[in-house]
Design a protein around this motif. Structure first.
Motif, PDB file in Angstrom:
ATOM      1  N   TRP A 139     -52.788 -39.140  71.236  1.00 54.04           N
ATOM      2  CA  TRP A 139     -53.101 -38.384  70.028  1.00 54.04           C
ATOM      3  C   TRP A 139     -52.107 -37.237  69.819  1.00 54.04           C
ATOM      4  O   TRP A 139     -51.454 -37.145  68.789  1.00 54.04           O
ATOM      5  CB  TRP A 139     -54.544 -37.855  70.090  1.00 54.04           C
ATOM      6  N   ASN A 140     -51.959 -36.377  70.875  1.00 54.48           N
ATOM      7  CA  ASN A 140     -51.109 -35.206  70.645  1.00 54.48           C
ATOM      8  C   ASN A 140     -49.618 -35.506  70.813  1.00 54.48           C
ATOM      9  O   ASN A 140     -48.781 -34.692  70.480  1.00 54.48           O
ATOM     10  CB  ASN A 140     -51.546 -33.994  71.491  1.00 54.48           C
TER      11      ASN A 140
ATOM     12  N   VAL B 242     -49.674 -38.234  66.789  1.00 53.80           N
ATOM     13  CA  VAL B 242     -50.244 -37.875  65.490  1.00 53.80           C
ATOM     14  C   VAL B 242     -49.811 -36.477  65.035  1.00 53.80           C
ATOM     15  O   VAL B 242     -49.384 -36.296  63.892  1.00 53.80           O
ATOM     16  CB  VAL B 242     -51.786 -38.005  65.512  1.00 53.80           C
TER      17      VAL B 242
END
Ligand code: UDP
Ligand code: MG
Length: 243
Positions: A212-213, A216
């Motif tokens: 995710w980090n 995104v």
């Protein structure tokens, strides 16, 4: 951090819950300093660790004269830790290496000969020792970022860099900017040099970044960068009254 003014290079080491890596940091960076191409000190930046990193950092700085530290009140992310280091450094150059030592402090000597000519000298992880999954994420992110920002960087995430401090202090910072250093340095018309460096697997502690980090956030940041590039203030003074 006034003490850093008496060195040519301040090596910034961000630390977030890395208690099991700090002995190696002390040993490996301590072994590098005496033969660094530029007279160097180490600035450990504790990014609000909740383990015993801060106690270890304090002890390291008491034992070693060329080690300094600052500690943030709470965990804020790698970009913030890096900026806190850049802001504090008073030497002409700043270096950056991660506290998990996935790159080799000795390789600073490969980058340092180019420090006067280039605003940013960065490693490229030639034979990257991360999992296949992480390498794929990184490839996608790099490709998209290159397309969006127009930077020519092969490997922006490589945790081995040397920057001219005057440039490092001027570039715009935002959470996530540590992946955009080449593009941000380009805003200041700084030149970049890339060189292959060694890369190792993480041997202790855990990675703080995940799908995710890693993907995104940076995806959104590409749009922010483009906006900033279009609106970035640049000017040259043609004339001024004499001082
Ligand atoms: N780090 C930090 N603050 C954070 C997350 C990470 O200062 O909130 C530091 C961490 O201690 C390490 C570096 O940033 O020195 C890179 O983190 P990590 O090794 O987890 O990232 P990866 O190599 O997996 O991309
Ligand atoms: Mg790492």
């Amino acid at each position: 951090m006034q003490q850093t003014a008496s060195y040519e290079l301040t090596i910034i080491v961000p630390v977030y819950n890395e208690e099991d890596n700090l002995d190696r940091v002390e040993e490996r960076l301590g072994a590098f300093l005496p033969h660094s191409e530029a007279r160097a000190c180490v600035l450990l930046v504790n990014d609000g660790s909740s383990d015993h990193s801060l106690e270890k950092i304090r002890a390291i700085c008491q034992r070693n004269s060329d080690f300094y530290y600052l500690s943030l009140t709470h965990n804020s992310g790698l970009s913030t830790a890096m900026k806190a280091g850049f802001d504090a450094a008073q030497s002409e150059w700043v270096g950056y290496i991660d506290s998990d030592l996935q790159t080799d402090p000795e390789d600073f000597n490969l980058l340092l000969p180019f420090r006067r000519e280039y605003a940013l000298v960065t490693g490229i992880r030639a034979q990257r020792k991360d999992t296949g999954f992480k390498r794929v994420q990184s490839k996608i992110a790099n490709g998209f970022r290159r397309m969006m920002t127009g930077d020519k960087a092969t490997d922006t995430g490589c945790p081995l860099k040397v920057l001219q401090t005057s440039v490092a202090k001027r570039i715009p910072f935002f959470d996530g900017m540590h992946r955009f250093l080449p593009a941000l340095v380009a805003l200041e018309d700084g030149q970049m040099k890339e060189l292959p460096v060694r890369h190792y697997p993480r041997v202790a502690g855990v990675s703080k970044y995940h799908l995710w980090n890693r993907l995104v956030g940076p995806f959104k940041d590409c749009f922010a960068y483009r906006w900033m590039k279009n609106r970035y203030i640049k000017y040259q003074i043609a004339e001024a009254s004499e001082a």
